[in-house]
Design an enzyme around this catalytic site. Structure first.
Site, PDB file in Angstrom:
ATOM      1  N   CYS A   1      -1.082  -1.770   5.248  1.00  0.00           N
ATOM      2  CA  CYS A   1      -2.200  -1.678   4.308  1.00  0.00           C
ATOM      3  C   CYS A   1      -1.764  -2.035   2.887  1.00  0.00           C
ATOM      4  O   CYS A   1      -0.915  -1.359   2.310  1.00  0.00           O
ATOM      5  CB  CYS A   1      -2.741  -0.246   4.382  1.00  0.00           C
ATOM      6  SG  CYS A   1      -3.782   0.260   3.018  1.00  0.00           S
TER       7      CYS A   1
ATOM      8  N   CYS B   1      -2.449   0.667   0.233  1.00  0.00           N
ATOM      9  CA  CYS B   1      -1.514   1.780   0.449  1.00  0.00           C
ATOM     10  C   CYS B   1      -0.189   1.488  -0.255  1.00  0.00           C
ATOM     11  O   CYS B   1       0.409   2.378  -0.862  1.00  0.00           O
ATOM     12  CB  CYS B   1      -1.257   1.995   1.938  1.00  0.00           C
ATOM     13  SG  CYS B   1      -2.726   2.414   2.893  1.00  0.00           S
TER      14      CYS B   1
END
Length: 99
Positions: free
Chosen positions: A23, A26
């Site tokens: 991600c 993230c």
């Protein structure tokens, strides 16, 4: 080592970062969380949980997108939000619950 339930049921404010290695947002949150920890020290505990390695917990907390950040104190979720955040915004939110 403490288990997850011991940590979230403690009276210390805990920030849980539900993330995934693949991600992009993230990855952007990692330095923000590092900075937050260095500024707040022991007043805030930060736990990072990889949703792909902790599928049962991700399901239990109904994590549908990553990153999802959650503040927990005394076993109660006091705040939750999905998506990347700026350091200043995150500090403001943490300060509301960190007493």
């Amino acid at each position: 080592m403490e288990n997850f339930n011991d940590i979230i049921n403690s009276n210390q404010l805990t920030l849980i970062d539900f993330y995934a290695t693949w991600c992009g947002p993230c990855k952007m949150m990692h330095p923000v969380l590092e900075q937050l920890k260095s500024e707040l020290g022991d007043t805030l505990r930060i736990i990072k949980l990889d949703v792909d390695k902790n599928e049962a917990l991700a399901s239990q907390y109904r994590i549908q997108s990553v990153p999802t950040l959650m503040l927990v104190k005394g076993g109660e979720i006091v705040w939750r939000q999905s998506g990347a955040m700026r350091l200043g915004d995150l500090k403001t939110i943490v300060s509301q619950f960190n007493s």
